[in-house]
Structures are given as structure tokens and as C-alpha cells.
Design an enzyme around this catalytic site. Structure first.
Site, PDB file in Angstrom:
ATOM      1  CG  PHE A 278      -1.703   1.212   1.370  1.00 52.59           C
ATOM      2  CD1 PHE A 278      -2.909   1.387   0.787  1.00 52.59           C
ATOM      3  CD2 PHE A 278      -1.393   2.153   2.502  1.00 52.59           C
ATOM      4  CE1 PHE A 278      -3.932   2.340   0.769  1.00 52.59           C
ATOM      5  CE2 PHE A 278      -1.963   3.710   2.856  1.00 52.59           C
ATOM      6  CZ  PHE A 278      -3.240   3.611   1.769  1.00 52.59           C
ATOM      7  CG  ASP A 365     -16.016 -23.243 -12.957  1.00 48.75           C
ATOM      8  OD1 ASP A 365     -16.552 -22.674 -14.348  1.00 48.75           O
ATOM      9  OD2 ASP A 365     -15.143 -23.954 -12.388  1.00 48.75           O
ATOM     10  CD1 TRP A 476     -17.799 -12.446  -6.896  1.00 46.87           C
ATOM     11  CD2 TRP A 476     -19.556 -12.017  -7.259  1.00 46.87           C
ATOM     12  NE1 TRP A 476     -16.668 -11.754  -7.102  1.00 46.87           N
ATOM     13  CE2 TRP A 476     -18.220 -10.851  -7.770  1.00 46.87           C
ATOM     14  CE3 TRP A 476     -20.249 -10.919  -7.883  1.00 46.87           C
ATOM     15  CZ2 TRP A 476     -18.071 -10.113  -8.514  1.00 46.87           C
ATOM     16  CZ3 TRP A 476     -20.737  -9.234  -7.941  1.00 46.87           C
ATOM     17  CH2 TRP A 476     -19.399  -9.035  -8.570  1.00 46.87           C
ATOM     18  CG  MET A 478     -11.864 -13.796  -6.129  1.00 48.27           C
ATOM     19  SD  MET A 478     -10.372 -13.847  -5.987  1.00 48.27           S
ATOM     20  CE  MET A 478      -9.423 -12.742  -5.976  1.00 48.27           C
ATOM     21  CB  CYS A 525     -17.969 -18.992  -2.614  1.00 57.97           C
ATOM     22  SG  CYS A 525     -16.608 -20.180  -2.971  1.00 57.97           S
ATOM     23  N   GLY A 527     -12.964 -20.154  -3.017  1.00 57.58           N
ATOM     24  CA  GLY A 527     -12.282 -21.545  -3.109  1.00 57.58           C
ATOM     25  C   GLY A 527     -12.471 -21.683  -1.340  1.00 57.58           C
ATOM     26  N   GLY A 528     -13.795 -22.068  -1.373  1.00 57.97           N
ATOM     27  CA  GLY A 528     -14.059 -22.277   0.219  1.00 57.97           C
ATOM     28  C   GLY A 528     -14.252 -20.544   1.064  1.00 57.97           C
ATOM     29  CG  ASP A 533     -13.941  -9.996   3.646  1.00 59.93           C
ATOM     30  OD1 ASP A 533     -14.811  -9.055   4.106  1.00 59.93           O
ATOM     31  OD2 ASP A 533     -13.332 -11.148   3.143  1.00 59.93           O
ATOM     32  CG  ASP A 547     -13.574 -25.208  -2.477  1.00 60.51           C
ATOM     33  OD1 ASP A 547     -14.522 -25.036  -2.390  1.00 60.51           O
ATOM     34  OD2 ASP A 547     -12.504 -24.801  -3.098  1.00 60.51           O
ATOM     35  CD  GLU A 613     -26.829 -43.307   0.310  1.00 60.04           C
ATOM     36  OE1 GLU A 613     -25.575 -43.535   0.822  1.00 60.04           O
ATOM     37  OE2 GLU A 613     -27.154 -44.036  -0.565  1.00 60.04           O
TER      38      GLU A 613
HETATM   39  C1  GLA Z   1     -14.172 -22.920  -6.114  1.00 60.16           C
HETATM   40  C2  GLA Z   1     -15.866 -22.998  -5.515  1.00 60.16           C
HETATM   41  C3  GLA Z   1     -15.765 -24.568  -5.463  1.00 60.16           C
HETATM   42  C4  GLA Z   1     -16.638 -24.720  -7.150  1.00 60.16           C
HETATM   43  C5  GLA Z   1     -15.509 -23.970  -7.537  1.00 60.16           C
HETATM   44  C6  GLA Z   1     -15.715 -23.983  -9.573  1.00 60.16           C
HETATM   45  O1  GLA Z   1     -13.364 -24.024  -5.392  1.00 60.16           O
HETATM   46  O2  GLA Z   1     -15.083 -22.802  -3.781  1.00 60.16           O
HETATM   47  O3  GLA Z   1     -16.827 -24.421  -4.637  1.00 60.16           O
HETATM   48  O4  GLA Z   1     -18.012 -23.241  -6.946  1.00 60.16           O
HETATM   49  O5  GLA Z   1     -14.281 -23.283  -7.227  1.00 60.16           O
HETATM   50  O6  GLA Z   1     -14.604 -24.445  -9.689  1.00 60.16           O
END
Ligand code: GLA
Length: 732
Positions: A278, A365, A476, A478, A525, A527-528, A533, A547, A613
Site C-alpha cells: 500500500f 462452474d 460469486w 474468486m 465464495c 475457493g471456499g 469477512d 471447499d 439414503e
Molecule cells: C471454488 C469453489 C467451489 C467450486 C469451484 C468451481 O473452488 O469454492 O465450491 O465452485 O470453485 O470451480
């Protein structure tokens, strides 16, 4: 009348229901911090000690007084260049390259309204009570405005500051943290929440000592590795007793939190945006506003601290209309199909989802461009009708016909090299000129600080939504760190603005989507849980927590997440076994009980389930519907710590009126000859009679005090990773 603010011979005190926060404007105009903690009517400045201390310098206007030094006095806002050699919140470089700041109070005012934060997320209320203190550099016309907003009932105070340049030179902010907070003692434990992808927010305890301890994210997002939250816990404080303070940044970008034990047994916390990446030039007449910091004091342990945060976040941060609604029980196709699906396959899943009684299908995805694998097509937000076998609108209609709503995954901040968007606009991928960008999951950052790129992608996504006609939920995502930063067209001094501008651009895109679809259920979201935050929660009511969907690991992840974030924000799904991340097999019932702890759903190929199940999932859906209001709006109690080495973890949610409660217990690896643990509720009505049941079987009637003080013995697990869900209801 509730007193929220008091002025008393140069002491300014903020009051919440159970805490006081006090400052003193001393004879020299320096703003000292005198108290933050339990509510006091008095002043606390008698703790301030003036002494001639070797190697601690004295301000020039006080010489020959050798007893006054900012090197040890408790500061309200710590600056670099005034003789205070501890960590600092503000670092200003003047045009000649020197760094110095000596702030003195000019005035203060107590207002009904919080200042306007633009696109920056913040706590809000109809009637904010805000103290604004203005300080000025002793030599130059540089002004700093400190803002404090009181959320009385929640024991919460928010802080932030702005720096206003009224000089005629261009200065550079090298550091502009949201706040520094000084404490007169050092016998603290600092709790922070650390981890990595698939292992977010594991509690770590650090004993404060002389030296500087830092947690941070230099990743451009708040990150999986450290969460922008810390707790300072008194020596004997527990979940239920003793003093502790919670601090959380309302920000989604990189951050720094340092905790310094100084030479005189005092402690300083400094919290704000990532100062390593920064620098921010301020021309004459320009200002810079920092993100907000939320802080709370609890004299009754960490449990109350968390419940205060949960309530304040639910009622005064999250703006989504979904905050107070039951969330749809979703099935997401990511772990069911990954990229390998057709419209027909998805509808087969939806058929079973309908039978089970689910509310929504979420297409993850792989639905756009040539996105058959994760190395391509990000940026090509055009529906792949060939793969779906139909326009998206038809798929949505088919899903709706089966009685389910439709949701869609997007990742707007990214671009693949192998994409039509990159081929058309290679300059929209964030790159340091003359270098190859770093690749992560083979994707690059779309330069969303470029308004043209930002508008294009937002428009494309809005077009898909308009054409699909009935998208009720968006996830959404990232999936990488913001690196290779370069602010196109800007000079050398301005390059350090990039990461903060990126975060502001992301907030603006999010807001554009919400302006177009105010009723949209937007889920965050990264990557989980890489961007879990308070900044995101201003825009979204829930976030995909990790994830990692394994029940055992989720118990730990959700435990760490619960310190600051309400269960309603914790998106939690039942997935297949063996689990795709760690190959563990856990019973379906346990997976359900763990996922009931938040906004519940499924993430597996429903077409591969056995009749048993399916029947069990029908029961789960029924159970969750009965519990949803309690889980999402109730008072949350952590009963044990999964990092303590015990064989089990327990947690509980109690209806605020005390009429009913649930208590969940999850057994980690079984130990031989282990005693059935005694479980105790918290937060019930002591003198009222409750019926205790397990799986619909009544176990007995007990007074609240018995359930809280004596407790009851948990059932003994018959297989590994078994979980039990106890319920109590008030007898009429
Ligand atoms: C990330 C998300 C997952 C899934 C994948 C798709 O890892 O956390 O839940 O949506 O991307 O690429």
C-alpha cells in the site's frame, strides 16, 4: 436516558451497555487512550505514568520536561515520526521524503449520523451515534478525523479514520490502518484464526510478550491463511467468564494486524489494510478513508463476545433481505459432476432433489464458453447451450417446473489465457509490464480497476441473468490471489493504490448486481472460505465456508468461523463419502448434523443414492426446516473446543426467549473405553421445566438449571464419527 457519550474535563467517554471506551485530551492536545473495558463511571487517567525514562524522547514543545514521552504513553492513534517507536497506524511521507506526524486535537463533535463511506462496507443503523475527533499535525495542515460509532445494545463500537490533506504539497500515505488500541497490561492471550485452503480459521492462541506479532494477508483478499479478526483474552477468561475483546476488520482485501508487547508491560494492537502493498498519494484537498474496524468488549468471556458480534452482524451489517428469511435448502452440482454434465444429467439430479424436498438447484462452474476444465474460458460469460442441450432459460424453466428455484455460479474477477475475452483484450489481464503474469489454477486476474473491463464483465453476467429470466441465487467465486498488480497509466507513486482500488472495484461490481436484482440471494465464495469477512457480509448474507466438506474437518472450520460470524452466514453442505477432499467416510446422519449448523444444503450426485439414503435425506430436510429459524437467529454457544484433544465436540443454539434449544455432539476418532461425556446446556431458563429428546424419543423432563449445571450423559457412539442432536423444549 441511555448515556452513549460523556465529556468530563477533557475526558471523552463512549458507553455501550456494558463497556466504556475512554480518551483524554491532555494539556498538550495529545489524544491519550485511557480505558477500554468494563463500564466505569469514573476517569481512568490515573494509570498514566509520567517518568524520565532513558532513550524515550520528548516532544520539542515540552522540553525541558523529560517525563513526557509518546514512546510509552497510551496513544489513541499511533503515528510514525513523533517519538513513539512502537508499531503505528499512520505513516505519512511528505514531499521531501521525510516521515513525521505529530497530531494534536483540534475539535470534536458528537453526531447522529455516521459519515458517508461511499462503496466501503460498514455497520449501519437508523440512528448512528458517532463521535468525530479531528486532529491536526503540529507543523502542517494535515488533518486526521477519527470516527467512533456506538452500537449500544450490542456492546459494539466501530472505528475508522480519514486523512485530509489541506497542505499545498502532495503527500504519500505509506500506512493508513483503521485503528490502534493500547492496553496498559500485557497478560493477554491473542486468539487468531489461521489455516490454508481446505483448512480455514483454525484457532491459534498466542501469549503476548515483548515483541511484535503479526498476522496478515498480502494476497489481495482477506485469505484462507489468516482471517482479519483477533481476540484479546484476559489471563483466566473462558467461553463464559472473564474479560475479552473481539476485533474484526470490515474489509475483504489484504490486511495487517499486529500485536505488540512493549518494554513497559503494555500492549498495542494495530489493525488495517495490508501496508506492505500500500501507498496512497494524497494531493492537496484530497482525503483517504480507511476501512472500518468493529470491536467489542465482553466481561463474560468469549461466548458473549461472539453472540454480540452475531447479533450486530445480523442486524446492523448484512443488508440482504435474505437475512431474516429462511434460506432455501440447495443442491449444488459441483461435487456431483464437476465439469462433466449435460442439461439432462442436471435435471436427473433435480428430479431426486424434488423427491427429497429441496428448494433450489445451483448450477456451479462449467456452464459457459468452452469451460469443460478449469484451465479455460473464465471471462466468456456466454451460456454453453451445446453442453446444456438447451438455452439456460429452458433449463431454469425445467427446474422451476419441478418445483425448485434456480441458482448460478460465477467468477467475474477472473480471466483465462485460453478464453475469447483474453484473445480480444489481452491487456485486461493484470500484468506487470515487461513480465509474464503469475498463473494460479491457470487463471489470471481480470483488471477490474479498468472501468471498461469491469463494465463488460458485469454487463455480460447481467445479460445471462436477464435471458435466463429466473435466477434467484448467485454464488460469486474468486479463486486466486491478486498478484502482478499494475495500475495502468498511473505514475510510480500511485502503484501502491492498486490492491485497495481492486477491492473497491469488486464491491462496486457486487453492488451493481444487487441494484439490478435487489432480492437476489448472493453467496460469497473464494475457493471456499478465502474471503470470509465482514466486508463481504455487507453485500452477501452467507459465504461458502470451505471447499472442505468433510464433517470432521468442518466441525473445526465452523468452530473457528463461529467466533465472529453468525451461523446464518455459514454455508454448509452434506457431500458424498468417501469425502472428495480427505477420503474420510462419515455417517450421513453426522454430515447432516454438522451442516445443520449453518445455511444448509447438499452437494453430491443425488442420482447415485440408495433408497435408504433418500429416505434419510427426506428426514434431514424435515428436521432442518423445523430448526432453521432457531439455527439462523438463535444464540450460539460453543460448548467444547475441537482443538483441545477431546474425543468429541459439542455446540448448541438456544432460542433467545429460552423456549427451545438444540445441542449437537460430534465424535472424532473413537477412543476405547471412553466415558460417555456429560453435556451441559447454556442459556436456558433456570427455573423452567424442559423436555429433553433425542431423535424424537423423550429422555426425560428436567429443570433448566439441571440441564445447565448437572447436565446429562451423551449417548455412546457405535461407529466412528457418529453425531447426536439433542433437543429441549419448554413444557407448557
Ligand atoms: C471454488 C469453489 C467451489 C467450486 C469451484 C468451481 O473452488 O469454492 O465450491 O465452485 O470453485 O470451480
Amino acid at each position: 436516558m441511555t448515556v452513549r457519550f460523556k465529556e468530563d474535563s477533557n475526558h471523552l467517554t463512549l458507553y455501550t451497555k456494558e463497556s466504556s471506551y475512554q480518551m483524554q485530551i491532555d494539556d498538550h492536545g495529545v489524544l491519550l487512550h485511557t480505558w477500554y473495558g468494563a463500564k466505569i463511571d469514573d476517569r481512568a487517567s490515573h494509570l498514566i505514568e509520567l517518568r524520565d525514562r532513558g532513550f524515550s524522547s520528548n516532544p520539542p514543545d515540552l522540553v525541558p520536561d523529560r517525563t513526557y514521552s509518546l514512546d510509552f504513553l497510551p496513544q489513541e492513534i499511533a503515528c510514525l515520526g513523533n517519538g513513539d517507536l512502537r508499531d503505528f497506524a499512520l505513516d505519512v511521507a511528505w514531499e521531501n521524503g521525510t516521515h513525521a506526524l505529530d497530531l494534536r486535537v483540534v475539535n470534536y463533535s458528537w453526531e447522529d449520523k455516521a459519515p458517508d463511506w461511499g462503496v466501503l462496507p460498514h455497520f449501519w443503523s437508523d440512528k448512528d451515534h458517532t463521535l468525530c475527533i479531528t486532529l491536526k499535525d503540529r507543523e502542517k495542515d494535515l488533518y486526521v478525523h477519527l470516527y467512533y460509532t456506538v452500537y449500544y445494545e450490542y456492546d459494539l463500537i466501530t472505528r475508522s479514520l480519514s486523512v485530509e490533506n489541506r497542505t499545498d504539497e502532495t503527500i504519500v500515505l505509506h500506512k493508513a490502518a483503521s485503528a490502534s488500541v493500547d492496553f496498559p497490561t500485557q497478560d493477554w492471550t491473542l486468539l487468531h484464526f489461521a489455516g490454508r485452503h481446505n483448512k480455514e480459521r483454525a484457532r491459534q492462541d498466542y501469549e503476548v510478550q515483548q515483541g511484535r506479532f503479526k498476522i496478515y494477508s498480502s494476497r489481495g483478499v482477506s485469505s484462507h491463511q489468516h482471517n482479519p479478526t483477533v481476540i484479546l483474552k484476559g489471563p483466566d477468561a473462558t467461553e463464559d467468564f472473564g474479560p475479552c475483546y473481539g476485533f474484526a476488520l470490515v474489509y475483504s482485501g489484504g490486511f495487517d494486524i499486529t500485536c505488540e508487547g512493549d518494554q513497559y508491560g503494555q500492549t498495542r494492537l494495530v489493525m488495517g489494510l495490508d501496508s506492505q502493498n500500500f501507498s496512497w498519494p494524497l494531493e492537496p484537498c484530497q482525503s483517504f478513508q480507511t476501512p472500518e474496524l468493529a470491536m467489542t468488549y465482553s466481561g463474560q468471556g468469549m461466548g458473549k463476545m461472539s453472540r454480540d458480534f452475531h447479533k450486530a452482524v445480523r442486524e446492523h451489517l448484512i443488508r440482504s433481505p435474505w437475512q431474516n428469511r429462511p434460506r432455501p435448502i440447495v443442491v449444488n452440482n459441483w461435487e456431483a459432476t464437476y465439469f462433466d454434465f449435460t442439461g439432462e444429467k442436471l435435471l436427473e439430479i433435480v428430479d431426486v432433489a424434488r423427491e427429497i424436498g429441496l428448494d433450489m438447484f445451483v448450477l456451479d462452474d462449467g456452464w459457459f464458453g468452452a469451460r469443460d476444465w478449469d484451465d479455460r474460458a473464465l471471462g466468456d460469460w456466454q451460456v454453453n447451450e451445446k453442453k446444456l442441450g438447451m438455452p439456460l432459460r429452458d433449463l431454469v424453466k425445467e427446474v422451476n417446473k419441478r418445483g425448485l428455484e434456480f441458482g448460478l455460479w460465477v467468477e467475474p474477477e477472473m480471466i483465462n489465457k485460453d478464453s475469447d475475452l483474453f484473445r480480444a483484450h489481452p491487456d485486461w489481464a493484470l500484468t506487470v509490464p515487461g513480465r509474464q503474469p503469475l498463473s494460479s489454477r491457470e487463471q489470471l486476474i481480470l483488471d477490474i480497476t479498468n472501468p471498461e473491463a469491469r463494465r463488460h464483465v458485469t454487463d455480460e453476467i447481467l445479460k445471462v441473468m436477464a435471458e435466463a429470466e429466473n435466477v434467484r441465487y448467485v454464488k460469486w467465486d474468486m479463486n486466486r490471489s491478486v498478484l502482478d498488480t499494475y495500475l495502468a497509466g498511473a505514475d510510480r507513486k500511485s502503484q501502491g493504490m492498486y490492491r485497495h482500488l481492486y477491492v473497491l472495484a469488486m464491491y462496486e461490481m457486487t453492488q451493481t448486481l444487487l441494484d439490478a436484482y435487489p432480492d437476489l440471494l448472493l453467496e460469497g465464495c473464494s475457493g471456499g472460505g478465502g474471503r470470509f469477512d465482514l466486508g463481504m457480509l455487507y453485500f452477501v448474507p452467507q459465504i461458502w465456508t470451505s471447499d472442505n466438506t468433510d464433517a470432521s474437518d468442518r466441525v473445526e472450520i465452523q468452530y473457528g468461523t463461529s467466533f465472529f460470524y453468525p451461523p446464518s452466514a455459514i454455508s454448509a453442505h452434506v457431500s458424498a463419502v468417501p469425502n472428495h477432499q480427505n477420503h474420510r467416510t462419515t455417517p450421513l446422519k453426522s454430515r447432516g448434523i454438522v451442516a445443520y449448523q449453518g445455511s444448509f444444503g447438499y452437494e453430491l450426485d443425488l442420482t447415485r443414492l440408495s433408497e435408504e439414503e433418500i429416505a434419510e435425506m427426506k428426514d434431514q430436510v424435515k428436521t432442518y426446516r423445523g430448526l432453521a429459524e432457531l439455527v439462523l437467529q438463535g444464540d450460539y454457544y460453543r460448548l467444547t473446543n475441537p482443538f483441545s484433544g477431546e474425543a468429541y465436540t459439542a455446540w448448541s443454539t438456544v432460542d433467545p426467549a429460552g423456549k427451545k434449544a438444540i445441542l449437537s455432539v460430534y465424535y472424532h476418532d473413537l477412543k476405547s473405553n471412553y466415558p460417555n461425556p456429560i453435556l451441559r446446556f447454556k442459556g436456558l431458563l433456570a427455573n423452567s421445566l424442559y423436555e429433553l429428546s433425542l431423535d424424537g424419543q423423550v429422555l426425560g423432563k428436567f429443570l433448566g438449571q439441571t440441564l445447565m449445571e448437572v447436565g446429562f450423559r451423551s449417548a455412546y457412539p457405535e461407529e466412528n464419527y457418529q453425531a447426536f442432536l439433542y433437543q429441549v423444549t419448554l413444557c407448557e
